[in-house]
Design a protein around this motif. Structure first.
Motif, mmCIF file in Angstrom:
data_model
loop_
_atom_site.group_PDB
_atom_site.id
_atom_site.type_symbol
_atom_site.label_atom_id
_atom_site.label_comp_id
_atom_site.label_asym_id
_atom_site.label_seq_id
_atom_site.Cartn_x
_atom_site.Cartn_y
_atom_site.Cartn_z
ATOM 1 N N TRP A 16 0.809 -1.221 0.000
ATOM 2 C CA TRP A 16 0.000 0.000 0.000
ATOM 3 C C TRP A 16 0.844 1.274 0.000
ATOM 4 O O TRP A 16 0.438 2.281 -0.558
ATOM 5 N N HIS A 17 2.026 1.224 0.633
ATOM 6 C CA HIS A 17 2.750 2.472 0.908
ATOM 7 C C HIS A 17 4.125 2.574 0.240
ATOM 8 O O HIS A 17 4.893 3.474 0.565
ATOM 9 N N GLY A 18 4.436 1.679 -0.679
ATOM 10 C CA GLY A 18 5.616 1.881 -1.510
ATOM 11 C C GLY A 18 6.953 1.570 -0.868
ATOM 12 O O GLY A 18 7.964 2.207 -1.192
ATOM 13 N N PHE A 19 7.012 0.615 0.046
ATOM 14 C CA PHE A 19 8.309 0.156 0.549
ATOM 15 C C PHE A 19 8.402 -1.351 0.392
ATOM 16 O O PHE A 19 7.420 -2.009 0.054
ATOM 17 N N ARG A 20 9.597 -1.893 0.602
ATOM 18 C CA ARG A 20 9.791 -3.339 0.484
ATOM 19 C C ARG A 20 10.001 -3.938 1.865
ATOM 20 O O ARG A 20 10.798 -3.426 2.643
ATOM 21 N N PHE A 21 9.300 -5.010 2.150
ATOM 22 C CA PHE A 21 9.405 -5.684 3.437
ATOM 23 C C PHE A 21 10.197 -6.973 3.269
ATOM 24 O O PHE A 21 9.959 -7.746 2.344
ATOM 25 N N ARG A 22 11.169 -7.190 4.157
ATOM 26 C CA ARG A 22 11.976 -8.405 4.144
ATOM 27 C C ARG A 22 11.814 -9.115 5.477
ATOM 28 O O ARG A 22 12.079 -8.531 6.533
ATOM 29 N N PHE A 23 11.390 -10.358 5.449
ATOM 30 C CA PHE A 23 11.074 -11.120 6.650
ATOM 31 C C PHE A 23 12.341 -11.744 7.214
ATOM 32 O O PHE A 23 13.070 -12.449 6.516
ATOM 33 N N GLY A 24 12.638 -11.505 8.491
ATOM 34 C CA GLY A 24 13.813 -12.109 9.115
ATOM 35 C C GLY A 24 14.225 -11.363 10.364
ATOM 36 O O GLY A 24 13.862 -10.199 10.566
ATOM 37 N N GLU A 25 14.986 -12.032 11.213
ATOM 38 C CA GLU A 25 15.471 -11.445 12.465
ATOM 39 C C GLU A 25 16.881 -10.915 12.277
ATOM 40 O O GLU A 25 17.768 -11.632 11.810
ATOM 41 N N MET A 26 17.101 -9.650 12.667
ATOM 42 C CA MET A 26 18.439 -9.087 12.604
ATOM 43 C C MET A 26 19.297 -9.720 13.697
ATOM 44 O O MET A 26 18.949 -9.664 14.883
ATOM 45 N N VAL A 27 20.401 -10.332 13.294
ATOM 46 C CA VAL A 27 21.282 -10.991 14.259
ATOM 47 C C VAL A 27 22.688 -10.378 14.270
ATOM 48 O O VAL A 27 23.520 -10.764 15.085
ATOM 49 N N GLY A 28 22.956 -9.432 13.386
ATOM 50 C CA GLY A 28 24.278 -8.824 13.348
ATOM 51 C C GLY A 28 24.339 -7.679 12.362
ATOM 52 O O GLY A 28 23.370 -7.378 11.659
ATOM 53 N N LEU A 29 25.497 -7.041 12.338
ATOM 54 C CA LEU A 29 25.690 -5.861 11.514
ATOM 55 C C LEU A 29 27.148 -5.805 11.077
ATOM 56 O O LEU A 29 28.058 -6.066 11.868
ATOM 57 N N ASN A 30 27.386 -5.503 9.815
ATOM 58 C CA ASN A 30 28.735 -5.284 9.288
ATOM 59 C C ASN A 30 28.799 -3.837 8.821
ATOM 60 O O ASN A 30 28.315 -3.498 7.740
ATOM 61 N N ARG A 31 29.381 -2.981 9.686
ATOM 62 C CA ARG A 31 29.372 -1.552 9.372
ATOM 63 C C ARG A 31 30.309 -1.203 8.226
ATOM 64 O O ARG A 31 30.024 -0.295 7.447
ATOM 65 N N SER A 32 31.419 -1.918 8.104
ATOM 66 C CA SER A 32 32.363 -1.612 7.021
ATOM 67 C C SER A 32 31.757 -1.907 5.651
ATOM 68 O O SER A 32 32.003 -1.197 4.679
ATOM 69 N N ARG A 33 30.934 -2.951 5.581
ATOM 70 C CA ARG A 33 30.290 -3.310 4.311
ATOM 71 C C ARG A 33 28.879 -2.739 4.197
ATOM 72 O O ARG A 33 28.214 -2.904 3.177
ATOM 73 N N LYS A 34 28.418 -2.080 5.267
ATOM 74 C CA LYS A 34 27.071 -1.509 5.326
ATOM 75 C C LYS A 34 26.024 -2.567 5.004
ATOM 76 O O LYS A 34 25.219 -2.425 4.082
ATOM 77 N N GLU A 35 26.016 -3.623 5.828
ATOM 78 C CA GLU A 35 25.080 -4.722 5.646
ATOM 79 C C GLU A 35 24.444 -5.118 6.977
ATOM 80 O O GLU A 35 25.125 -5.164 8.010
ATOM 81 N N ILE A 36 23.157 -5.405 6.931
ATOM 82 C CA ILE A 36 22.451 -6.005 8.063
ATOM 83 C C ILE A 36 22.450 -7.510 7.848
ATOM 84 O O ILE A 36 22.187 -7.982 6.743
ATOM 85 N N THR A 59 21.459 4.381 4.594
ATOM 86 C CA THR A 59 21.064 4.901 5.902
ATOM 87 C C THR A 59 20.302 3.798 6.624
ATOM 88 O O THR A 59 19.377 3.217 6.059
ATOM 89 N N LEU A 60 20.693 3.511 7.844
ATOM 90 C CA LEU A 60 20.048 2.455 8.622
ATOM 91 C C LEU A 60 19.349 3.080 9.830
ATOM 92 O O LEU A 60 19.960 3.837 10.591
ATOM 93 N N VAL A 61 18.072 2.771 9.998
ATOM 94 C CA VAL A 61 17.306 3.210 11.170
ATOM 95 C C VAL A 61 16.912 1.965 11.958
ATOM 96 O O VAL A 61 16.208 1.102 11.439
ATOM 97 N N ILE A 62 17.374 1.862 13.186
ATOM 98 C CA ILE A 62 17.065 0.714 14.043
ATOM 99 C C ILE A 62 15.932 1.117 14.980
ATOM 100 O O ILE A 62 16.053 2.079 15.735
#
Length: 380
Positions: A16-36, A59-62
Motif C-alpha cells: 500500500w505504501h511503496g516500501f519493500r518488506f523483508r522477513f527475518g530477524e536481525m542478528v548482526g551488523l557489518n558496518r564496514s560493508r554496510k550490511e544487516i 542509511t540504517l534506522v534501528i
C-alpha cells in the motif's frame, strides 16, 4: 480481542505504501560493508522459510523496540508471563480462562490463591492490566461458572518496588489511580521488591509470600540483546543504542536509532528520553524529516522531546491523566469521560498513522459492532 483482527500486516503495508518488506530477524551488523545480517527463518515443522542473508543499506534506522527486563530475578523466565508479544498475550488469556474452568470443574472447592493474579510492576502497563483483569475475570465467570464467587475467590495483587504506583508520572495521577484501585478491590503493595517467582506465587524481600495462580511480569524494559554487540556501537547498561540529539548513533553517522531501543539525551535532564509511545511517535516523525534532509544534503536537526502528558485507563471504571498546557506552562489533571475520549483517540491516531484515515475509521466501526455480537472476553 482477536489478535488477527488487530495485527499489522507488513506485506500489505509495503504494497500500500511503496516500501519493500523483508522477513527475518536481525542478528548482526557489518558496518564496514554496510550490511544487516538476517538469520534464517523456519516454520512450525522446522522447514526453512528464508535463508540467512545480508541486506545492504545507505542509511540504517534501528527501531526494534524493547523487551521485558526481569532484572535477573529468580524464576521469572520459568513461571512469570511477560506481555510483549501477541503470542504471550494469547498464552496468558488461555491460562486465565483455563484457570477458571479448572476451578469450576474440580472436585473440591476453590483453593486459597487458586484464582489470584499477581502483577509485578505498577507502571502504566501493570496498573492498566490490574484494572482490566478485575473486570475480565468477573466477565469470564458470568458465563455459567457458578461455583466461583468473584468477591471470595478472585483476587488481584499489584506489586511495585517503588514507594508509589506510576512512579514516572505526576504524584496526583498516582494517588488518584491508587484510590480507584482500592475502590475496585485490587490490592496494591508498594515498596515491595520481588526476589523470586515460583509455581505457587512470588516471594518478597521482606519475607512475605503472595500465593497466585498467575504471575505477570511488567516491572520494566530493556533493549534486545542483539544490540549489545552490534559491531561496536555504543550501548547503555540496558542495551539501548546511545544516540546524539540528531538520533544518529555515537559511533556511526549513517546509523540512527529511535523508540525504546534508543537512549536519546534530553537537554537539562540527567535521564534520556523516556521509553514511551509518544516519544517513539515523535522520533519517527522527526526521523522522516532527517532522511529527507540527508537525501538533499542539508544539515541534520536535533530532536527535542515534548511531553504531551499521560493517560492511564482503568477500563470501564474511568481514565485519569494529565495534559501539558504549553501556552500556560503547566499541566492539567483530567479524569472521567473526557479522559476516556482522549485515551481512545490516541489509538485512533496511531491507527490512522499506519493505515490511513479511511481504514482506521472503518476498523473502529467494525470492532464496535463485533463487541455487540459476541462475549466481551475471548473465551477459547
Amino acid at each position: 480481542m482477536d489478535p488477527g483482527e488487530n495485527e499489522v500486516n507488513y506485506l500489505a503495508q509495503a504494497h500500500w505504501h511503496g516500501f519493500r518488506f523483508r522477513f527475518g530477524e536481525m542478528v548482526g551488523l557489518n558496518r564496514s560493508r554496510k550490511e544487516i545480517l538476517l538469520a534464517a527463518t523456519f516454520d512450525d515443522e522446522g522447514r526453512q522459510i528464508t535463508p540467512p542473508r545480508a541486506i545492504s543499506y545507505d542509511t540504517l534506522v534501528i527501531a526494534i523496540g524493547s523487551i521485558t527486563n526481569d532484572f535477573d530475578t529468580k524464576g521469572v523466565t520459568d513461571y512469570a508471563v511477560p506481555l510483549e508479544t501477541t503470542a504471550q498475550a494469547t498464552r496468558f488469556n488461555r491460562r486465565l480462562v483455563n484457570a477458571c474452568l479448572r476451578a469450576q470443574t474440580q472436585a473440591g472447592p476453590v483453593l486459597p490463591g487458586q484464582l489470584h493474579v499477581a502483577i509485578v510492576g505498577a507502571g502504566a502497563t501493570g496498573t492498566e492490566l490490574a484494572a482490566e483483569l478485575h473486570r475480565t475475570l468477573r466477565e469470564v465467570v458470568t458465563y455459567g461458572l457458578d461455583r466461583i464467587d468473584p468477591k471470595r475467590d478472585i483476587h488481584i495483587v499489584l506489586i511495585e518496588a517503588a514507594d508509589r504506583i506510576l512512579a514516572g508520572l505526576p504524584e496526583r495521577i498516582s494517588k488518584a489511580t491508587h484510590g480507584l484501585l482500592d475502590e475496585m478491590g485490587v490490592e496494591v503493595r508498594t515498596s515491595a521488591r520481588v526476589t523470586e517467582v515460583t509455581a505457587e506465587g512470588v516471594k518478597l524481600a521482606d519475607g512475605d509470600f503472595i500465593a497466585s495462580e498467575l504471575v505477570v511480569w511488567a516491572a520494566g524494559v530493556k533493549a534486545p540483546a542483539v544490540l549489545r554487540d552490534l559491531d561496536g556501537l555504543e550501548v547503555t547498561r540496558i542495551n539501548q543504542l546511545v544516540v546524539e540529539r540528531t538520533l544518529q548513533t555515537t559511533r556511526d553517522p549513517d546509523i540512527f536509532a529511535i523508540g525504546d531501543c534508543a537512549a536519546c539525551p534530553r537537554p537539562g535532564e540527567a535521564a534520556p528520553v523516556p521509553p514511551r509511545a509518544q516519544a517513539a511517535h515523535q522520533e519517527a516523525s522527526h526521523m522522516l524529516r532527517q532522511i529527507e534532509r540527508r537525501l538533499h544534503g542539508a544539515p541534520l536537526e536535533p530532536y527535542t522531546y515534548r511531553d504531551f502528558g499521560s493517560l492511564v485507563s482503568l477500563g470501564r471504571w474511568t481514565t485519569v491523566g494529565n495534559l501539558m498546557g504549553f501556552l500556560v506552562g503547566r499541566s492539567f489533571f483530567i479524569a472521567g469521560l473526557f479522559a476516556q475520549l482522549m485515551y481512545r483517540s490516541l489509538r485512533l491516531m496511531h491507527e490512522r498513522a499506519v493505515n490511513g484515515t479511511a481504514r482506521a475509521i472503518v476498523g473502529n466501526f467494525a470492532r464496535a459492532l463485533s463487541r455487540r455480537t459476541g462475549p466481551q472476553v475471548k473465551l477459547h
